[in-house]
Design an enzyme around this catalytic site. Structure first.
Site, short mmCIF file in Angstrom:
data_model
loop_
_atom_site.label_atom_id
_atom_site.label_comp_id
_atom_site.label_asym_id
_atom_site.label_seq_id
_atom_site.Cartn_x
_atom_site.Cartn_y
_atom_site.Cartn_z
N LYS A 181 5.60 -0.87 -15.57
CA LYS A 181 6.73 -1.57 -14.97
C LYS A 181 6.24 -2.40 -13.78
O LYS A 181 5.89 -1.86 -12.74
CB LYS A 181 7.81 -0.60 -14.48
CG LYS A 181 9.11 -1.35 -14.16
CD LYS A 181 10.06 -0.56 -13.29
CE LYS A 181 9.76 -0.70 -11.83
NZ LYS A 181 9.89 -2.08 -11.30
N GLU A 256 -0.58 5.27 -4.39
CA GLU A 256 -1.28 4.30 -3.52
C GLU A 256 -0.19 3.67 -2.66
O GLU A 256 0.59 2.86 -3.15
CB GLU A 256 -1.97 3.23 -4.36
CG GLU A 256 -3.06 3.76 -5.27
CD GLU A 256 -4.33 4.16 -4.52
OE1 GLU A 256 -4.41 3.95 -3.30
OE2 GLU A 256 -5.23 4.69 -5.18
N CYS A 290 -1.75 -4.02 1.30
CA CYS A 290 -1.64 -2.62 1.75
C CYS A 290 -2.71 -2.31 2.77
O CYS A 290 -2.49 -1.56 3.70
CB CYS A 290 -1.76 -1.69 0.57
SG CYS A 290 -3.22 -2.01 -0.42
N GLU A 391 4.25 -0.36 9.31
CA GLU A 391 3.76 -1.38 8.40
C GLU A 391 4.75 -2.55 8.34
O GLU A 391 5.93 -2.34 8.06
CB GLU A 391 3.59 -0.79 7.00
CG GLU A 391 2.98 -1.79 6.03
CD GLU A 391 2.82 -1.24 4.63
OE1 GLU A 391 3.81 -0.72 4.08
OE2 GLU A 391 1.72 -1.34 4.07
P1 NAD Z 1 8.25 -0.56 -3.33
O1 NAD Z 1 7.93 0.86 -3.05
O2 NAD Z 1 9.55 -1.08 -2.90
O3 NAD Z 1 8.14 -0.86 -4.89
C1 NAD Z 1 6.97 -0.61 -5.64
C2 NAD Z 1 7.34 -0.48 -7.10
O4 NAD Z 1 8.17 0.67 -7.24
C3 NAD Z 1 8.15 -1.65 -7.66
O5 NAD Z 1 7.77 -1.86 -9.01
C4 NAD Z 1 9.57 -1.14 -7.59
O6 NAD Z 1 10.42 -1.77 -8.51
C5 NAD Z 1 9.38 0.32 -7.91
N1 NAD Z 1 10.42 1.23 -7.41
C6 NAD Z 1 11.34 1.02 -6.44
N2 NAD Z 1 12.12 2.11 -6.29
C7 NAD Z 1 11.66 3.03 -7.16
C8 NAD Z 1 12.03 4.37 -7.46
N3 NAD Z 1 13.03 4.99 -6.86
N4 NAD Z 1 11.34 5.03 -8.42
C9 NAD Z 1 10.30 4.44 -9.05
N5 NAD Z 1 9.91 3.18 -8.82
C10 NAD Z 1 10.58 2.48 -7.88
O7 NAD Z 1 7.04 -1.38 -2.69
P2 NAD Z 1 6.87 -2.96 -2.63
O8 NAD Z 1 7.72 -3.48 -1.54
O9 NAD Z 1 6.99 -3.52 -4.00
O10 NAD Z 1 5.34 -3.06 -2.23
C11 NAD Z 1 4.89 -3.07 -0.94
C12 NAD Z 1 4.35 -1.71 -0.57
O11 NAD Z 1 3.29 -1.34 -1.47
C13 NAD Z 1 3.73 -1.69 0.80
O12 NAD Z 1 4.11 -0.53 1.49
C14 NAD Z 1 2.24 -1.65 0.52
O13 NAD Z 1 1.46 -1.12 1.55
C15 NAD Z 1 2.17 -0.87 -0.73
N6 NAD Z 1 0.94 -1.14 -1.44
C16 NAD Z 1 -0.03 -0.17 -1.50
C17 NAD Z 1 -1.24 -0.43 -2.13
C18 NAD Z 1 -2.32 0.61 -2.20
O14 NAD Z 1 -3.21 0.48 -3.05
N7 NAD Z 1 -2.31 1.64 -1.35
C19 NAD Z 1 -1.46 -1.67 -2.72
C20 NAD Z 1 -0.45 -2.64 -2.63
C21 NAD Z 1 0.75 -2.35 -2.01
#
Ligand code: NAD
Length: 497
Positions: A181, A256, A290, A391
């Site tokens: 997804k 992650e 991230c 963040e």
């Molecule tokens: P998010 O947590 O809002 O969403 C991430 C994914 O999860 C999306 O596909 C979203 O649709 C899905 N999602 C949302 N709610 C969910 C739920 N209840 N259950 C399952 N899936 C759900 O994050 P974002 O805003 O898309 O991304 C930014 C964040 O990702 C930042 O905090 C960043 O640091 C982190 N990030 C971490 C890494 C790493 O490798 N550590 C890499 C990139 C981004």
């Protein structure tokens, strides 16, 4: 699929067939740099997730993929690498239009994606078990690594195809099947990967792709009884929800999550390199990274000189049209993210941090009037300021002064996250001492980023658990099975029956 064709309506990939979402709903996907429409994206329902899980489950249970000779699986994963390489130009442009990142950044990512698929194609044939010392006389024992099952892979919007590849490539190599997804705002390259997978000869149902909301679809993937493991990248807040929901079915989970990574500049650093690296560390991908080095800790002895050079050189960064090869800072991917950045910049001012530059949106012309752009921003902050602790996920850096090595380590570790860190110093003893003292999944020394296939990537503390990109990642897509064989002559008969 060309980038131009993206004004079309996309479909879901389930069981190697493209189909509309049940009910036929779509949502609009826009280009964040122009505000223009890109595609109508199929809005999957829980019913679609059920279909995708059934397809992945069936593909797993038949054993066609899991039991395939690892060398054959490797060839298909490698073929995917080749097809991605052949289409790197069009995939990069698609990513730019969907995400807003500069084309130069996207092209770099495509290279890393090819490397990732190649690395795991090689790893497929090396997921060895062990021959164990005989636990008792008359026994032979060994372990095998068996594919874990159906993987729910959930990725965010900042590196859409890259982060999908960090999950899809090792999962395929290990013999798992997948329901992927992508983030709702950046689904296009994941769908292009689906086309590539079909062309590469992936058997039916091995890779399924559903597009739509996180809170609904994502949540259902995490709760779904037909899924064995969740590989999640996203925010720490969502990661906690994922871990809690996955516990009900005891799914394996890798997370992650977020970061507030420090760049630590000592007074014995090569200042020019540290300035250049610190700029890249925060403003690469407009800080929507991230592992963005969003805390810049600078020794008091070089503070004024360093910060002066940092400010001067930041003014020369080229913010602009993401499709221009000269652009270094592109668009912010989503309006919600613009608002979050605005909120934190206002907060920084109100909590008394000193704005050095930026802090406001950038307004561009030439068709980008409706685009989402934020100027490179720096604050001089105290470690207690929220902008120096939370963040932001945008082009905003908080600069904090320190007086000695012990304070630098204490400041760096005084954070709920522990994803990455950079140490700038020419003192070999110091860099190694500090590297060992940091509570951080990755420590880069005299380089802003250090992310390569083969080098495990992941977090300490609230940056998550599990590792991607490493060989050890293969273990996170496998189960260990122990096989014990009795080879003695006398039967095993403890009851004397
Ligand atoms: P998010 O947590 O809002 O969403 C991430 C994914 O999860 C999306 O596909 C979203 O649709 C899905 N999602 C949302 N709610 C969910 C739920 N209840 N259950 C399952 N899936 C759900 O994050 P974002 O805003 O898309 O991304 C930014 C964040 O990702 C930042 O905090 C960043 O640091 C982190 N990030 C971490 C890494 C790493 O490798 N550590 C890499 C990139 C981004």
């Amino acid at each position: 699929m060309t980038a131009a064709a993206q004004t079309n309506t996309t479909q879901l990939l389930i069981g190697n067939r493209w189909s509309d979402a049940a009910g036929g709903a779509t949502y609009a996907d826009a280009n964040p740099a122009t505000g223009g429409p890109l595609a109508g994206v199929a809005e999957a329902t829980r019913e679609d997730v059920d279909r995708a899980v059934r397809a992945a489950r069936a593909a797993f249970e038949t054993g066609k993929w899991a039991s395939m000779a690892a060398s054959r699986r490797a060839k298909i994963v490698y073929r995917m690498a080749q097809l991605i390489a052949e289409r790197a130009g069009e995939l990069a442009l698609m990513e730019v239009r969907d995400n807003g990142k500069p084309i130069a950044t996207a092209k770099g990512e495509l290279g890393a994606i090819v490397d990732c698929f190649e690395f795991y194609a090689g790893a497929a044939t090396k997921n060895y078990g062990d021959t164990l010392p005989a636990p008792m006389p008359g026994y032979v024992a060994y372990t095998v690594r068996e594919p874990l099952g159906v993987v729910g892979a959930i990725v965010p919007w900042n590196f859409p195809l890259l982060l999908a590849s960090w999950k899809v490539a090792p999962a395929l190599a290990a013999g798992c099947t997948i329901v992927l997804k992508p983030a709702p705002s950046t689904p296009l390259t994941a769908l292009a990967l689906g086309k590539i997978a079909l062309e590469a000869g992936l058997p039916e149902g091995v890779l399924n792709i559903v597009t739509g909301s996180g809170a609904d679809l994502g949540q259902w993937i995490v709760e779904h009884p037909g899924i064995d493991k969740i590989a999640f990248t996203g925010s720490t807040a969502t990661g906690k929800r994922v871990a809690a929901a996955a516990a009900a079915t005891l799914k394996r989970v890798t997370l992650e999550l977020g970061g507030k990574s420090p760049s630590i500049v000592f007074d014995d650093a090569e200042i020019d390199a540290a300035v250049a690296g610190a700029l890249y560390g925060i403003f690469y991908n407009a800080g929507q990274t991230c592992e963005a080095r969003s805390r810049l800790l600078v020794h008091e002895g070089i503070y004024d000189r360093f910060v002066g050079a940092f400010k001067e050189r930041a003014q020369r960064l080229r913010l602009g049209n993401p499709e221009d090869p000269a652009t270094q800072i592109g668009a912010i991917t989503m309006p919600e993210q613009m608002e979050k950045i605005r909120m934190y910049c206002e907060l920084g001012e109100s909590e008394g941090a000193k704005r050095l530059f930026g802090g406001v949106p950038a307004h561009l012309g030439d068709g980008l009037e409706r685009g989402l752009f934020w100027n490179a921003t720096a604050f001089e902050a105290l470690p207690s300021h929220r902008i120096a602790r939370e963040e932001i996920f945008g082009p905003v850096v908080s600069i904090v002064r320190f007086k000695d090595e012990a304070e630098a380590i204490a400041l760096a570790n005084d954070c709920e996250y522990g994803l990455s860190a950079t140490v700038w110093s020419q003192n070999v003893g110091r860099v190694n001492r500090v590297a060992r003292s940091l509570r951080s999944g990755t420590v880069a020394i005299n380089t802003p980023y250090a992310v390569f296939p083969g080098v495990p990537f992941g977090g300490f503390k609230q940056s998550g658990y599990g590792r991607e990109l490493g060989f050890e990642t293969m273990r996170l897509y496998s189960e260990t099975k122990s096989v014990l064989t009795y080879i003695g002559v006398k039967p095993v008969d403890p009851f004397g029956a």
